[in-house]
Design a protein around this motif. Sequence first.
Motif, short mmCIF file in Angstrom:
data_model
loop_
_atom_site.label_atom_id
_atom_site.label_comp_id
_atom_site.label_asym_id
_atom_site.label_seq_id
_atom_site.Cartn_x
_atom_site.Cartn_y
_atom_site.Cartn_z
N ILE A 1 0.87 -1.17 0.00
CA ILE A 1 0.00 0.00 0.00
C ILE A 1 0.91 1.23 0.00
CG2 ILE A 1 -1.87 1.19 1.18
CD1 ILE A 1 -2.54 -1.45 2.56
N PHE A 2 0.90 1.96 -1.11
CA PHE A 2 1.90 3.01 -1.32
C PHE A 2 1.20 4.29 -1.76
CE2 PHE A 2 5.95 4.33 -3.74
CZ PHE A 2 6.36 5.07 -2.66
N ARG A 3 1.40 5.36 -1.01
CA ARG A 3 0.83 6.67 -1.36
C ARG A 3 1.95 7.66 -1.63
NH1 ARG A 3 -1.56 11.36 1.77
NH2 ARG A 3 -3.06 12.29 0.34
N VAL A 4 2.01 8.17 -2.84
CA VAL A 4 3.00 9.16 -3.24
C VAL A 4 2.31 10.33 -3.95
CG1 VAL A 4 5.11 7.81 -3.34
CG2 VAL A 4 3.48 7.65 -5.20
N ALA A 5 1.16 10.74 -3.43
CA ALA A 5 0.42 11.84 -4.03
C ALA A 5 1.19 13.15 -3.86
CB ALA A 5 -0.96 11.96 -3.38
N GLN A 6 1.23 13.95 -4.93
CA GLN A 6 1.91 15.24 -4.95
C GLN A 6 3.39 15.11 -4.58
OE1 GLN A 6 -0.24 18.26 -2.76
NE2 GLN A 6 -2.20 17.26 -3.15
N THR A 7 4.00 14.04 -5.01
CA THR A 7 5.41 13.77 -4.72
C THR A 7 6.23 13.91 -5.99
OG1 THR A 7 4.82 12.25 -2.93
CG2 THR A 7 7.03 12.05 -3.84
N GLU A 8 7.41 14.45 -5.83
CA GLU A 8 8.33 14.61 -6.96
C GLU A 8 9.33 13.46 -6.95
OE1 GLU A 8 11.50 17.87 -8.83
OE2 GLU A 8 10.32 18.32 -7.03
N ILE A 9 9.37 12.71 -8.02
CA ILE A 9 10.25 11.53 -8.13
C ILE A 9 11.33 11.84 -9.15
CG2 ILE A 9 10.35 9.07 -8.62
CD1 ILE A 9 7.41 8.88 -7.92
N ASP A 10 12.57 11.82 -8.68
CA ASP A 10 13.70 12.14 -9.56
C ASP A 10 14.10 10.93 -10.40
OD1 ASP A 10 13.71 14.61 -8.44
OD2 ASP A 10 15.36 14.23 -7.06
N ASP A 11 14.68 11.22 -11.56
CA ASP A 11 15.20 10.18 -12.45
C ASP A 11 16.70 10.01 -12.24
OD1 ASP A 11 12.75 9.66 -13.66
OD2 ASP A 11 13.02 11.26 -15.13
N PRO A 12 17.21 8.78 -12.36
CA PRO A 12 16.47 7.53 -12.53
C PRO A 12 15.90 7.06 -11.20
CG PRO A 12 18.81 7.09 -12.49
CD PRO A 12 18.67 8.58 -12.41
N ALA A 13 14.69 6.56 -11.25
CA ALA A 13 14.02 6.14 -10.03
C ALA A 13 14.51 4.78 -9.54
CB ALA A 13 12.51 6.08 -10.27
N ILE A 14 15.05 3.97 -10.42
CA ILE A 14 15.55 2.64 -10.06
C ILE A 14 16.99 2.53 -10.56
CG2 ILE A 14 15.20 0.16 -10.26
CD1 ILE A 14 12.25 0.69 -10.81
#
Length: 514
Positions: free
Chosen positions: A254-267
Amino acid sequence: MIKKFQNIKYRNMNTFPKNVLKPVDINITNSDSKIMLSCSKRNRGDDEEMFDDENTQNNNTKCRKRWSLCVRKEETEQLAAELGIGMLETDEVMNTDSTVGSEDNPSTWDFGMELNLARNQEVDNITPSCSQHNIVLNKENIVMATVPTPKVPTETEQRRELMRDNKETDEFCLIRRRPIPVSDAPDLINMLSDEVLLQILKWLPKASLINCSMVSKRFCRLSRDESLWIRLDLSCRSLYHGALGQILDRGVQIFRVAQTEIDDPAILPNSKSFMEDFQCKLQYLDLSMAVVSLDTLTMLFKRCRHLKKLSLENVPVNTEVCKYLSQNDCLEVLNLTMVSGLNLNCMKYLLTSLVRLKELNIGWTQLNNQTLSYVCLNLPFSLTRLNISGCRKTLLDKNVLDLVNSCPNLRELDLSDCTSLTSSTIDILQDLEHLRFLAMSRCYAISPAAFKKLKHMPHLASFDIHGHMPEGILMHLKEYFGEQIVVNKFLFSSVARPTVGIKRTSIWNLRVKD
């Protein structure tokens, strides 16, 4: 008059080092009842001599601080000898070679003492502020404030100095660390089983679990256990590159990342989730209004096979993202509100594979006529909640007819802001026997009298018609429906949305925080 020693070599003040103790005069006045001792620092100019005449010395002596102590003559002589202070006799005594300082005739000794000014290489280690000695004499003891000794360097400082010297001389230096002392007391933590430790660790926040992973190898293994990372809330934050891969490695469901900025590369390549055959355990994912690139979405959905509920509200997508998203054939809830990039190929991938959909929200996606016609014809039969609002001039009455035939079990339907719909739509909706909620706000082409036909729908309990008719007509319509149908109960649609109202600690009624 005080006679100067002939064997003392005096220095010119020009050669006297700065920030070093100056020569000191010590005058002891002997009497039957007391000894007056004074000590002061000499401060002279460049051209002055070390000693002044009798008048100047007497004037300086009057301004000096004095310490007194009642002792006898023998104790005075013994004290002077212990201090190592030379004696100066008066002129009469030196001429007659007689003894002075008897108990009946008190006299005065002037003791001159010159500090040794020869300094070695460590002269800078002496504290410059120590320019005056305070001597305190008591009858029982003698206490003297001496110059503080140079600071002894610590072991670390000695090691650094040794390494610096060896670096300058290019010599090899091997420093052996002191062994860490091992206590003989039993390790109570390691005596606990993994099950007990996991029950303790589950009460810690996620930030503390990360700190626990750096304690030992065992705690690192336990802190990464999947039972501790079932739910995670990182909304309104920034995920640095590689953080998403570490989260997927821990088995978050169960993962909530609303309004979150995810930088590249993510993996990153050092992560387990970087492998092509890796499948994460995500089941409930909220990416509403997240700042994420298309490449990250592609990598994420490529590793997801067990998604049940997903929200991509206001997130851009493309055909490749929808292609990998369609592999989650067990998806039941899909929120695509205000998603940009949806086209005919995207909807074909989604509607062909996602046959278990129960809730779908494609409101304000700006679908064209061709795409919207395909959607209405191919909606899954299992669908019970649908939001297709915002199709101002693309949704027609015939599209509503196809929609009703594709999913006759609808219970909630939102057709707000579809301005091309006419009063014929009300007659078509009569076939939805299980419909309980209907929203047709701002459908201006439908006459207010046509809405009265909705009273014949047996299960309809709520009807929203915001901004459609004047207040007087609206009050008349409410009186007509009575208690059977509630008018304008909700302001916004909740179809397929993870959070409703002020609730921010859960998504789809599932907690995201432990």
